[in-house]
Design a protein around this motif. Structure first.
Motif, short mmCIF file in Angstrom:
data_model
loop_
_atom_site.label_atom_id
_atom_site.label_comp_id
_atom_site.label_asym_id
_atom_site.label_seq_id
_atom_site.Cartn_x
_atom_site.Cartn_y
_atom_site.Cartn_z
N ARG A 355 0.82 -1.22 0.00
CA ARG A 355 0.00 0.00 0.00
C ARG A 355 0.85 1.26 0.00
NH1 ARG A 355 -2.97 -2.57 5.15
NH2 ARG A 355 -0.77 -2.56 5.74
N GLY A 356 2.18 1.11 0.02
CA GLY A 356 3.05 2.27 0.20
C GLY A 356 2.89 3.32 -0.88
N MET A 357 2.96 2.93 -2.14
CA MET A 357 2.81 3.91 -3.21
C MET A 357 1.41 4.51 -3.19
SD MET A 357 4.24 5.54 -5.70
CE MET A 357 5.71 4.70 -6.28
N THR A 358 0.40 3.68 -2.98
CA THR A 358 -0.97 4.18 -2.96
C THR A 358 -1.20 5.18 -1.84
OG1 THR A 358 -1.86 2.14 -3.93
CG2 THR A 358 -3.40 3.51 -2.67
N CYS A 359 -0.84 4.83 -0.63
CA CYS A 359 -1.30 5.56 0.56
C CYS A 359 -0.32 6.60 1.08
CB CYS A 359 -1.61 4.56 1.68
SG CYS A 359 -3.01 3.46 1.32
N SER A 360 0.89 6.68 0.55
CA SER A 360 1.92 7.50 1.18
C SER A 360 1.54 8.97 1.39
CB SER A 360 3.23 7.39 0.40
OG SER A 360 3.04 7.72 -0.96
N PRO A 361 0.86 9.65 0.48
CA PRO A 361 0.53 11.06 0.77
C PRO A 361 -0.38 11.20 1.99
CG PRO A 361 0.23 10.58 -1.56
CD PRO A 361 0.42 9.26 -0.87
N ALA A 362 -1.35 10.30 2.13
CA ALA A 362 -2.26 10.38 3.27
C ALA A 362 -1.57 9.95 4.55
CB ALA A 362 -3.50 9.51 3.02
N LEU A 363 -0.66 8.98 4.47
CA LEU A 363 0.07 8.55 5.66
C LEU A 363 0.96 9.68 6.17
CD1 LEU A 363 1.05 4.93 4.60
CD2 LEU A 363 -0.78 5.62 6.16
N ALA A 364 1.58 10.42 5.27
CA ALA A 364 2.39 11.57 5.67
C ALA A 364 1.52 12.65 6.31
CB ALA A 364 3.15 12.12 4.47
N GLU A 365 0.36 12.85 5.75
CA GLU A 365 -0.59 13.82 6.32
C GLU A 365 -1.00 13.41 7.73
OE1 GLU A 365 -4.10 15.92 4.02
OE2 GLU A 365 -4.82 14.02 4.87
N ASP A 366 -1.24 12.11 7.93
CA ASP A 366 -1.58 11.61 9.27
C ASP A 366 -0.45 11.86 10.26
OD1 ASP A 366 -4.04 10.72 8.39
OD2 ASP A 366 -3.40 8.64 8.11
N THR A 367 0.79 11.59 9.82
CA THR A 367 1.94 11.83 10.70
C THR A 367 2.01 13.30 11.10
OG1 THR A 367 3.20 10.02 9.71
CG2 THR A 367 4.44 11.69 10.89
N ALA A 368 1.89 14.18 10.12
CA ALA A 368 1.97 15.62 10.39
C ALA A 368 0.89 16.05 11.38
CB ALA A 368 1.86 16.39 9.10
N ASN A 369 -0.30 15.53 11.22
CA ASN A 369 -1.38 15.88 12.15
C ASN A 369 -1.12 15.34 13.54
OD1 ASN A 369 -2.79 17.22 10.11
ND2 ASN A 369 -4.02 15.43 9.57
N GLU A 370 -0.65 14.09 13.61
CA GLU A 370 -0.39 13.47 14.90
C GLU A 370 0.73 14.17 15.66
OE1 GLU A 370 0.68 9.03 16.72
OE2 GLU A 370 -0.26 9.23 14.74
N LEU A 371 1.75 14.63 14.91
CA LEU A 371 2.89 15.29 15.55
C LEU A 371 2.67 16.78 15.76
CD1 LEU A 371 4.11 12.52 14.81
CD2 LEU A 371 6.22 13.71 14.21
N GLY A 372 1.54 17.29 15.25
CA GLY A 372 1.23 18.70 15.45
C GLY A 372 2.07 19.64 14.63
N TRP A 373 2.46 19.24 13.43
CA TRP A 373 3.27 20.12 12.60
C TRP A 373 2.46 21.33 12.14
CZ3 TRP A 373 5.98 16.21 8.76
CH2 TRP A 373 6.86 15.39 9.48
#
Length: 373
Positions: A355-373
């Motif tokens: 799922r890496g190629m498919t989902c990577s933009p949303a996974l990065a968005e989730d990380t940014a939200n979780e870390l409070g960027w």
């Protein structure tokens, strides 16, 4: 804010993209001169159709929309909303496709069941033998061999992005800092480790017992087809592999129709995408038991060639490249990715699997939200 991203595959690059997009400065560190792992050895598929329902499908759909927006800004991605056809040959395979169309989330995936004539009208290059296909309108594709490079060039234009290739991160030192094998220390407000299938060394030290396994696959690429393959193409063995198709119809297919021995031994499915140069990327196999072989074996390629020629109704163009790749897959099927804080201010994100190629933009968005960027 200054973010240190380690790993320049698609997941790491998308974390860099997300951070720069939110106004932060990024130092991006890659142990190779540029990414050489699964992110450049895959199909380039943005594959919504086969994703499990619930959170996984939501992530894939959000990522699909993000990919399209990024593609408009970065033409070098080669983004194209080409959809996919999963071709069926008989009543048992047709029943699985029919059940998929009845799913409550079928509309969001863009599912439609097509007859053979409709398939040929949509993708005239498919002139061979089949009974119909499951059409997934929401599937798309990018160019995996050039995508990360195009994204880095766009990031560099921001003036807030520094790429350091040929440097392996060896240590996490203090809080929110790493040291590379040149002896240089890189400090930031956050460190994100997106090391892909590189799970030894520093990753093992930081996260022992990581619930992630490595998966090896074989693929190939042909000379130009000489005509346009207007959609991505899969065969019905993909029903057996992707979670979206689980159900009694798939159980009946498995019971009534064993796979050819080669396909069963190598856990195969057909996926086929046309590249920008007209060639076809074709695969794949799945190997889970380590240590992996160091060579590629010919039987799976012969099987894939036979399947493709049956669908195209013509000989396959000459094979120009064969290769193997390894990716990391989270062993918890309920999780799209493994995201773990391994030190104060240091996060490890790995294991999206196929799922890496498919989902990577949303996974990065989730990380940014979780870390409070």
């Amino acid at each position: 804010m200054r973010v240190i991203v380690v790993g320049a595959g698609v997941l790491g690059t998308m974390h860099a993209w997300e951070a720069v997009g939110r106004g932060h400065e990024v130092v991006h560190i890659e142990r190779e001169a540029e990414a050489r792992g699964a992110s450049v050895r895959n199909f380039g598929l943005v594959w919504v159709g086969g994703r499990a329902g619930g959170a996984e499908l939501d992530t894939a759909l959000r990522a699909r929309a993000l990919w399209e927006g990024i593609g408009e800004r970065v033409p070098g991605l080669g983004f194209r909303p080409n959809g996919s056809l999963t071709v069926v040959r008989d009543a048992a395979e047709h029943a699985v496709a029919e059940a998929a169309v009845r799913r409550l989330d079928a509309a969001s995936r863009g599912y439609k069941l097509l007859g053979a004539d409709e398939v040929r009208a949509l993708n005239p290059a498919l002139r061979g033998e089949f009974a119909g296909a499951l059409w997934c309108e929401r599937d798309a594709a990018v160019e995996p061999r050039t995508a990360q490079r195009a994204l880095r060039e766009a990031l560099a234009a921001s003036g807030r992005y520094t790429f350091l290739g040929g440097r392996e991160v060896r240590d996490v030192v203090g809080e929110r800092a790493v040291r590379d094998d040149h002896g240089d220390r890189h400090e930031g407000d956050a460190v994100v480790l997106c090391t892909g299938a590189w799970l030894g060394g520093l990753v093992r030290e930081l996260a022992p017992g990581l619930p992630v396994r490595r998966v090896r696959l074989q693929m190939m690429q042909t000379a130009p087809l000489g005509e346009t393959l207007t959609t991505s193409v899969a065969d019905a063995d993909s029903f057996r592999y992707y979670p979206a198709y689980a159900g009694p119809e798939l159980d009946a297919l498995a019971a009534a129709q064993p796979r050819p021995p080669v396909a069963a031994e190598h856990r195969m499915q057909l996926l086929m995408v046309q590249r920008a140069d007209g060639g076809l990327t074709i695969g794949d196999t799945h190997e889970y038991a380590t240590p992996f072989g160091f060579d590629v074996v010919e039987d799976p390629y012969e099987h894939l060639t036979s399947v493709v020629e049956t669908l195209l109704g013509r000989p396959l163009p000459a094979v120009r490249r064969r290769w193997a790749g390894v990716y990391a897959q989270c062993t918890d099927p309920s999780r799209v990715v493994h995201r773990q804080r391994v030190r104060d201010g240091v996060w490890l994100i790995t294991g999206p699997g196929g799922r890496g190629m498919t989902c990577s933009p949303a996974l990065a968005e989730d990380t940014a939200n979780e870390l409070g960027w």
